[in-house]
Design a protein around this motif. Sequence first.
Motif, PDB file in Angstrom:
ATOM      1  N   UNK A 146       0.840  -1.393   0.072  1.00 21.49           N
ATOM      2  CA  UNK A 146       0.225  -0.049   0.067  1.00 21.49           C
ATOM      3  C   UNK A 146       1.085   1.275   0.006  1.00 21.49           C
ATOM      4  N   UNK A 147       0.044   2.562  -0.437  1.00 20.62           N
ATOM      5  CA  UNK A 147       0.883   3.704  -0.776  1.00 20.62           C
ATOM      6  C   UNK A 147       0.052   4.717  -0.218  1.00 20.62           C
ATOM      7  N   UNK A 148       0.765   5.612   0.554  1.00 17.18           N
ATOM      8  CA  UNK A 148      -0.026   6.771   1.269  1.00 17.18           C
ATOM      9  C   UNK A 148       1.010   7.994   0.937  1.00 17.18           C
ATOM     10  N   UNK A 149       0.325   9.111   0.543  1.00 16.86           N
ATOM     11  CA  UNK A 149       1.148  10.457   0.583  1.00 16.86           C
ATOM     12  C   UNK A 149       0.457  11.552   0.569  1.00 16.86           C
ATOM     13  N   UNK A 150       0.759  12.687   1.150  1.00 19.31           N
ATOM     14  CA  UNK A 150       0.009  14.092   1.327  1.00 19.31           C
ATOM     15  C   UNK A 150       0.948  15.065   1.214  1.00 19.31           C
ATOM     16  N   UNK A 151       0.512  16.157   0.678  1.00 17.73           N
ATOM     17  CA  UNK A 151       1.175  17.393   1.024  1.00 17.73           C
ATOM     18  C   UNK A 151       0.291  18.595   0.663  1.00 17.73           C
ATOM     19  N   UNK A 152       0.955  19.853   0.998  1.00 18.25           N
ATOM     20  CA  UNK A 152       0.202  20.914   1.159  1.00 18.25           C
ATOM     21  C   UNK A 152       0.291  21.593  -0.078  1.00 18.25           C
ATOM     22  N   UNK A 153      -0.783  22.330  -0.471  1.00 24.19           N
ATOM     23  CA  UNK A 153      -0.855  23.002  -1.988  1.00 24.19           C
ATOM     24  C   UNK A 153      -1.419  24.470  -1.544  1.00 24.19           C
ATOM     25  N   UNK A 154      -1.011  25.467  -2.533  1.00 24.29           N
ATOM     26  CA  UNK A 154      -1.636  26.721  -2.325  1.00 24.29           C
ATOM     27  C   UNK A 154      -2.565  26.921  -3.710  1.00 24.29           C
ATOM     28  N   UNK A 155      -3.583  27.949  -3.345  1.00 22.84           N
ATOM     29  CA  UNK A 155      -4.526  28.050  -4.276  1.00 22.84           C
ATOM     30  C   UNK A 155      -4.764  29.462  -4.799  1.00 22.84           C
ATOM     31  N   UNK A 156      -5.268  29.668  -5.858  1.00 21.56           N
ATOM     32  CA  UNK A 156      -5.462  30.956  -6.208  1.00 21.56           C
ATOM     33  C   UNK A 156      -7.051  30.860  -6.839  1.00 21.56           C
ATOM     34  N   UNK A 157      -7.706  31.892  -6.644  1.00 21.52           N
ATOM     35  CA  UNK A 157      -9.185  31.788  -7.321  1.00 21.52           C
ATOM     36  C   UNK A 157      -9.826  32.824  -7.580  1.00 21.52           C
ATOM     37  N   UNK A 158     -10.691  32.833  -8.602  1.00 20.60           N
ATOM     38  CA  UNK A 158     -11.686  34.080  -9.086  1.00 20.60           C
ATOM     39  C   UNK A 158     -12.819  33.587  -9.308  1.00 20.60           C
ATOM     40  N   UNK A 159     -13.882  34.619  -8.897  1.00 21.20           N
ATOM     41  CA  UNK A 159     -15.342  33.809  -9.322  1.00 21.20           C
ATOM     42  C   UNK A 159     -16.155  35.149  -9.248  1.00 21.20           C
ATOM     43  N   UNK A 160     -17.378  34.840  -9.474  1.00 17.08           N
ATOM     44  CA  UNK A 160     -18.368  35.892  -9.553  1.00 17.08           C
ATOM     45  C   UNK A 160     -19.686  35.220  -9.108  1.00 17.08           C
ATOM     46  N   UNK A 161     -20.301  35.964  -8.135  1.00 16.87           N
ATOM     47  CA  UNK A 161     -21.630  35.359  -7.591  1.00 16.87           C
ATOM     48  C   UNK A 161     -22.820  36.261  -7.283  1.00 16.87           C
ATOM     49  N   UNK A 162     -23.833  35.999  -7.183  1.00 17.27           N
ATOM     50  CA  UNK A 162     -25.093  36.899  -6.483  1.00 17.27           C
ATOM     51  C   UNK A 162     -26.070  36.044  -5.889  1.00 17.27           C
ATOM     52  N   UNK A 163     -26.510  36.918  -5.083  1.00 14.17           N
ATOM     53  CA  UNK A 163     -27.617  36.550  -4.156  1.00 14.17           C
ATOM     54  C   UNK A 163     -29.029  36.743  -4.764  1.00 14.17           C
ATOM     55  N   UNK A 164     -29.929  36.004  -4.727  1.00 11.63           N
ATOM     56  CA  UNK A 164     -31.415  36.008  -5.190  1.00 11.63           C
ATOM     57  C   UNK A 164     -32.299  35.914  -4.117  1.00 11.63           C
ATOM     58  N   UNK A 165     -33.050  36.814  -4.111  1.00 11.06           N
ATOM     59  CA  UNK A 165     -34.423  36.828  -3.006  1.00 11.06           C
ATOM     60  C   UNK A 165     -33.916  36.971  -1.737  1.00 11.06           C
ATOM     61  N   UNK A 166     -32.619  37.561  -1.560  1.00 15.10           N
ATOM     62  CA  UNK A 166     -32.036  37.813  -0.029  1.00 15.10           C
ATOM     63  C   UNK A 166     -31.532  36.444   0.412  1.00 15.10           C
ATOM     64  N   UNK A 167     -31.691  35.282  -0.062  1.00 15.97           N
ATOM     65  CA  UNK A 167     -31.488  34.128   0.560  1.00 15.97           C
ATOM     66  C   UNK A 167     -30.536  33.046  -0.267  1.00 15.97           C
ATOM     67  N   UNK A 168     -30.948  32.871  -1.674  1.00 15.60           N
ATOM     68  CA  UNK A 168     -30.246  32.006  -2.712  1.00 15.60           C
ATOM     69  C   UNK A 168     -29.135  32.430  -3.348  1.00 15.60           C
ATOM     70  N   UNK A 169     -27.994  31.687  -3.395  1.00 13.93           N
ATOM     71  CA  UNK A 169     -26.797  32.101  -4.024  1.00 13.93           C
ATOM     72  C   UNK A 169     -26.616  31.111  -5.044  1.00 13.93           C
ATOM     73  N   UNK A 170     -25.826  31.786  -5.980  1.00 13.27           N
ATOM     74  CA  UNK A 170     -25.425  31.013  -7.168  1.00 13.27           C
ATOM     75  C   UNK A 170     -23.942  31.777  -7.773  1.00 13.27           C
ATOM     76  N   UNK A 171     -23.018  31.296  -7.734  1.00 15.78           N
ATOM     77  CA  UNK A 171     -21.740  31.546  -8.076  1.00 15.78           C
ATOM     78  C   UNK A 171     -21.057  30.482  -9.180  1.00 15.78           C
ATOM     79  N   UNK A 172     -19.963  31.189  -9.920  1.00 12.17           N
ATOM     80  CA  UNK A 172     -19.045  30.252 -10.667  1.00 12.17           C
ATOM     81  C   UNK A 172     -17.941  30.669 -10.247  1.00 12.17           C
ATOM     82  N   UNK A 173     -16.729  29.763 -10.303  1.00 13.54           N
ATOM     83  CA  UNK A 173     -15.487  30.004  -9.791  1.00 13.54           C
ATOM     84  C   UNK A 173     -14.596  29.200 -10.354  1.00 13.54           C
TER      85      UNK A 173
END
Length: 187
Positions: free
Chosen positions: A66-93
């Motif tokens: 068996x084989x196991x490994x793990x490592x730390x990774x950094x991330x950069x992200x950009x997205x756009x999102x909007x809340x509808x009817x003050x409660x429901x959210x939809x975003x793309x990232x």
Amino acid sequence: MKQLNKLLLSSLALSISCAYAGTMGPVVVEPTMKEGLYVGAGIGGAMYNDKIKAYNSTTLAQQQNSFNTSSALASVFAGVGRTYLNKYYLGVEANSYFPSHRANWDDRPGVTNIGQFFSDQFLVQNYVNLDLLPGYRINPEVLIYGRVGLSFSNIYFNQNPNAALNLPTFSNNTTSTGGRLGCGLAY
């Protein structure tokens, strides 16, 4: 005296109307987390777990590793999102991880001859992920959301025989597309 009373009444009326004009009802707090266009950076982990069982049908010999490994990774992200009817959210990232994720597996048993061992190296790089984020705002400052999307990456594989075996080295690379599922909480 009559002039003074008129002046006092006028001042009082003006101050009441100014005070009334200053209170326009309850203050509405606009959602800010992941609302509109946003960018950011983060840190996370990558884990790789595998088990191999080699079986030679001629000799009936078996080998397992068996084989196991793990490592730390950094991330950069950009997205756009909007809340509808003050409660429901939809975003793309869109996001990307770096540096590349490297996994080495020493002493992997062979399949044809399980007495032979190999050293395998996996390198996963150029992650690009595209996600849809449906969510629900508990209040304007707290957002719970799901994540569903696609992941695109290049996978490089290199295999070297251990010891002084007279076997060739094997290398391959491929572009892979995978799915992504997750959930999150933004505050």
